[in-house]
Scaffold this motif. Structure first.
Motif, PDB file in Angstrom:
ATOM      1  N   ALA A   4       0.785  -1.248   0.048  1.00  0.00           N
ATOM      2  CA  ALA A   4      -0.006   0.137  -0.043  1.00  0.00           C
ATOM      3  C   ALA A   4       0.908   1.277   0.106  1.00  0.00           C
ATOM      4  CB  ALA A   4      -0.951   0.108   1.156  1.00  0.00           C
ATOM      5  N   LEU A   5       2.011   1.155   0.772  1.00  0.00           N
ATOM      6  CA  LEU A   5       2.968   2.333   0.795  1.00  0.00           C
ATOM      7  C   LEU A   5       3.653   2.641  -0.513  1.00  0.00           C
ATOM      8  CD1 LEU A   5       4.226   4.603   2.279  1.00  0.00           C
ATOM      9  CD2 LEU A   5       6.117   2.766   3.010  1.00  0.00           C
ATOM     10  N   ILE A   6       3.884   1.407  -1.144  1.00  0.00           N
ATOM     11  CA  ILE A   6       4.590   1.433  -2.579  1.00  0.00           C
ATOM     12  C   ILE A   6       3.576   2.254  -3.541  1.00  0.00           C
ATOM     13  CG2 ILE A   6       5.371   0.284  -4.467  1.00  0.00           C
ATOM     14  CD1 ILE A   6       6.413  -1.714  -2.335  1.00  0.00           C
ATOM     15  N   GLY A   7       2.253   1.758  -3.630  1.00  0.00           N
ATOM     16  CA  GLY A   7       1.246   2.156  -4.314  1.00  0.00           C
ATOM     17  C   GLY A   7       1.148   3.695  -4.023  1.00  0.00           C
ATOM     18  N   THR A   8       0.897   4.053  -2.958  1.00  0.00           N
ATOM     19  CA  THR A   8       0.736   5.575  -2.634  1.00  0.00           C
ATOM     20  C   THR A   8       2.154   6.335  -3.079  1.00  0.00           C
ATOM     21  OG1 THR A   8      -0.316   4.814  -0.557  1.00  0.00           O
ATOM     22  CG2 THR A   8       0.414   7.252  -0.399  1.00  0.00           C
ATOM     23  N   VAL A   9       3.194   5.985  -2.855  1.00  0.00           N
ATOM     24  CA  VAL A   9       4.433   6.542  -3.257  1.00  0.00           C
ATOM     25  C   VAL A   9       4.215   6.694  -4.893  1.00  0.00           C
ATOM     26  CG1 VAL A   9       6.895   6.757  -3.368  1.00  0.00           C
ATOM     27  CG2 VAL A   9       5.591   6.090  -1.143  1.00  0.00           C
ATOM     28  N   ALA A  10       3.934   5.683  -5.449  1.00  0.00           N
ATOM     29  CA  ALA A  10       3.959   5.653  -6.969  1.00  0.00           C
ATOM     30  C   ALA A  10       2.805   6.712  -7.291  1.00  0.00           C
ATOM     31  CB  ALA A  10       3.714   4.393  -7.646  1.00  0.00           C
ATOM     32  N   GLY A  11       1.677   6.666  -6.674  1.00  0.00           N
ATOM     33  CA  GLY A  11       0.671   7.766  -7.161  1.00  0.00           C
ATOM     34  C   GLY A  11       1.090   9.194  -6.943  1.00  0.00           C
ATOM     35  N   ILE A  12       1.646   9.349  -5.711  1.00  0.00           N
ATOM     36  CA  ILE A  12       2.228  10.651  -5.649  1.00  0.00           C
ATOM     37  C   ILE A  12       3.197  11.204  -6.588  1.00  0.00           C
ATOM     38  CG2 ILE A  12       3.551  12.077  -4.062  1.00  0.00           C
ATOM     39  CD1 ILE A  12       1.845  10.575  -1.665  1.00  0.00           C
ATOM     40  N   ALA A  13       4.147  10.071  -7.022  1.00  0.00           N
ATOM     41  CA  ALA A  13       5.229  10.714  -7.975  1.00  0.00           C
ATOM     42  C   ALA A  13       4.583  10.944  -9.335  1.00  0.00           C
ATOM     43  CB  ALA A  13       5.929   9.272  -8.001  1.00  0.00           C
ATOM     44  N   PHE A  14       3.589   9.920  -9.760  1.00  0.00           N
ATOM     45  CA  PHE A  14       3.118  10.124 -11.091  1.00  0.00           C
ATOM     46  C   PHE A  14       2.214  11.342 -10.969  1.00  0.00           C
ATOM     47  CE2 PHE A  14      -0.766   9.337 -13.796  1.00  0.00           C
ATOM     48  CZ  PHE A  14       0.054   9.011 -15.094  1.00  0.00           C
ATOM     49  N   GLY A  15       1.479  11.800  -9.898  1.00  0.00           N
ATOM     50  CA  GLY A  15       0.752  13.300  -9.948  1.00  0.00           C
ATOM     51  C   GLY A  15       1.808  14.248 -10.012  1.00  0.00           C
TER      52      GLY A  15
END
Length: 86
Positions: A4-15
């Motif tokens: 979940a943390l990896i997904g959150t970090v990836a989402g923030i980076a993508f944004g």
């Protein structure tokens, strides 16, 4: 690391990458308030329209406009009234 943390970090980076891209396009856009915004957000709008086309299975706005213009150029079209000159 938690998935979940990896997904959150990836989402923030993508944004963040998208935001940087919009800012760069806004800075490099030609002068004029409307054209600058259109230039900056054009790719996002295009991606949204493509997503909608794929999701609903219907033509997008640009394709619909092209089809209507082609119909009008060929002389067809439902807008033509009975009292219009031929």
């Amino acid at each position: 690391m938690e998935p979940a943390l990896i997904g959150t970090v990836a989402g923030i980076a993508f944004g963040a990458i998208i935001a940087v891209g919009v800012v760069v396009r806004l800075i490099r856009a030609p002068r004029g308030a409307r054209s600058r915004l259109r230039h900056a957000f054009g790719p996002i709008a295009g991606a949204g329209e493509t997503y909608q086309e794929l999701h609903t299975g219907q033509r997008g706005l640009q394709d619909s406009i092209i089809a209507v213009v082609q119909e009008q150029e060929q002389g067809g079209g439902a807008e033509r009234g009975t009292d219009a000159p031929r």
